[in-house]
Design an enzyme around this catalytic site. Structure first.
Site, PDB file in Angstrom:
ATOM      1  N   LEU A   1       0.817  -1.214   0.000  1.00 34.88           N
ATOM      2  CA  LEU A   1       0.000   0.000   0.000  1.00 34.88           C
ATOM      3  C   LEU A   1       0.853   1.267   0.000  1.00 34.88           C
ATOM      4  O   LEU A   1       1.652   1.494   0.909  1.00 34.88           O
ATOM      5  CB  LEU A   1      -0.941   0.002   1.204  1.00 34.88           C
ATOM      6  CG  LEU A   1      -1.870   1.229   1.318  1.00 34.88           C
ATOM      7  CD1 LEU A   1      -2.722   1.410   0.071  1.00 34.88           C
ATOM      8  CD2 LEU A   1      -2.754   1.111   2.557  1.00 34.88           C
ATOM      9  N   HIS A   2       0.650   2.085  -1.032  1.00 31.80           N
ATOM     10  CA  HIS A   2       1.388   3.345  -1.152  1.00 31.80           C
ATOM     11  C   HIS A   2       0.626   4.296  -2.064  1.00 31.80           C
ATOM     12  O   HIS A   2      -0.147   3.877  -2.928  1.00 31.80           O
ATOM     13  CB  HIS A   2       2.797   3.103  -1.717  1.00 31.80           C
ATOM     14  CG  HIS A   2       2.804   2.614  -3.142  1.00 31.80           C
ATOM     15  ND1 HIS A   2       2.456   1.325  -3.488  1.00 31.80           N
ATOM     16  CD2 HIS A   2       3.123   3.245  -4.313  1.00 31.80           C
ATOM     17  CE1 HIS A   2       2.553   1.168  -4.796  1.00 31.80           C
ATOM     18  NE2 HIS A   2       2.949   2.322  -5.331  1.00 31.80           N
ATOM     19  N   LEU A   3       0.866   5.577  -1.858  1.00 29.86           N
ATOM     20  CA  LEU A   3       0.378   6.623  -2.736  1.00 29.86           C
ATOM     21  C   LEU A   3       1.581   7.421  -3.222  1.00 29.86           C
ATOM     22  O   LEU A   3       2.646   7.425  -2.589  1.00 29.86           O
ATOM     23  CB  LEU A   3      -0.608   7.547  -2.019  1.00 29.86           C
ATOM     24  CG  LEU A   3      -1.902   6.904  -1.499  1.00 29.86           C
ATOM     25  CD1 LEU A   3      -1.731   6.478  -0.037  1.00 29.86           C
ATOM     26  CD2 LEU A   3      -3.089   7.863  -1.621  1.00 29.86           C
TER      27      LEU A   3
END
Length: 370
Positions: free
Chosen positions: A199-201
């Protein structure tokens, strides 16, 4: 060196704690330009200074896969003002993207993940208040633009690339912590050209206005901040808010929507930016609120081809990173839109999804925005 323990006392990056008083809610706008592409000179916030200074220091230390200079950039003629940039090294020097089989693919600790990054790549751990969950802010070693960072919520949790409301809230508040009108946030789901299943932005500075910041929106459920943006490279669901107290409920509403898409195995991209009110007057350079654009699109599984024109969040928002001089010089608005449209859902499926999302958000009428 592996990065286990990042953000924890004694071994991780410094903490960047902030309160609601640091959210920049007024006075952000694009300056008048003497010519297209003139540089932006905002008054940097504490967040901007920490991010930009730390990023520049890592650049001096040679921690990136390539040394990013000023990128050739041009506005494509046409009604949408698409912004094309040439970044050859991002295609040739970046880490090999992972194989993707499904939108809801389990986290695989044997694959690369952000718990493996070097400690020096971490800039700081972003926290809303002492004791709250932290979001690691780390350089993207294959940057799109200057200041390109990754926001990784609690890396040790090993979450797959499925957007959560909490992760989105941290990203939206990062946009509001910046005083720069061109600080942007992006998310690619699996099947929508995410390269790493952790999970990353993405967040980065782009010194160019984009049409999606100010294009008018059609109200779908305005009491929930939901509109439809047709005047864009691709039709998008548009969420808008200009009240800092409503950012958290907005993030939770959007989280319900992305959760619905994920459960249905519908690939999606999300883009957040400073923006004008969807039903406001046209032509203003003020950006009093935050716009969150969400695209549901055809899934693309397998490994991303780095030499190709891959339609991910930047392309859908009108920012077109190109990888060869030939592509950069030959790209037109018509050719870009043709490639983007090949990745869109059929109109009938999008219309059905629109009805589903409106019904989904009507289930909790007590959650209002703006």
């Amino acid at each position: 060196m592996a990065a286990e323990g990042l953000g924890e006392a004694g071994g991780g990056p410094e903490l960047f704690c902030y309160g609601p008083e640091e959210l920049v809610l007024r006075g952000v706008e694009w300056p008048s330009r003497g010519g297209a592409g003139a540089a932006v000179r905002p008054a940097w916030s504490r967040f901007d200074r920490a991010l930009r200074d730390g990023w520049a220091e890592r650049l001096r230390r040679g921690l990136f896969r390539y040394r990013l200079g000023r990128l050739p950039t041009r506005l494509l003629p046409g009604r949408l003002g698409l912004v094309a940039q040439l970044n050859v090294q991002r295609a040739t020097e970046r880490r090999r993207p992972q194989q993707v089989r499904a939108v809801r693919q389990s986290f695989d600790p044997r694959q690369f993940h952000f718990g493996q990054i070097r400690r020096e790549e971490a800039l700081f751990c972003l926290r809303r208040r002492p004791g709250s969950a932290g979001t690691l802010v780390a350089i993207n070693v294959s940057p799109l633009e200057r200041g390109h960072v990754l926001l990784v919520p609690e890396p040790a949790l090993a979450l797959p690339q499925v957007l959560t409301a909490e992760a989105l809230l941290a990203g939206l508040e990062a946009v509001l912590l910046s005083a720069h009108p061109g600080f942007r946030l992006g998310f690619n789901s699996l099947g929508a050209f995410a390269s790493v299943n952790h999970l990353h932005l993405h967040a980065f500075y782009l010194d160019w206005e984009l049409w999606v910041e100010s294009a008018p929106g059609e109200p779908l459920l305005p009491e929930a901040g939901l509109y439809l943006l047709r005047e864009a490279p691709a039709p998008a669901f548009l969420f808008y808010c200009d009240d800092g107290a409503q950012v958290e409920p907005l993030a939770h509403r959007i989280g319900r929507v992305t959760g619905h898409l994920t459960q249905r195995e519908i690939a999606h991209n999300l883009f957040a930016t400073r923006g004008a009110a969807p039903e406001g007057p046209l032509g203003s350079r003020a950006r009093p609120g935050i716009r969150v654009l969400l695209w549901a699109r055809k899934a693309c599984f397998g490994a991303k081809q780095e030499s190709a024109f891959n339609v991910a969040v930047c392309e859908l928002a009108g920012h077109l990173p190109t990888k060869t001089v030939q592509e950069y010089e030959g790209l037109s608005e018509a050719s870009a839109l043709h490639r983007i449209q090949q990745c869109l859902l059929p109109a009938s499926q999008l219309a059905q999804l629109q009805r589903e999302l409106v019904d989904l958000l009507r289930e909790r009428p007590q959650l209002h925005c703006c």
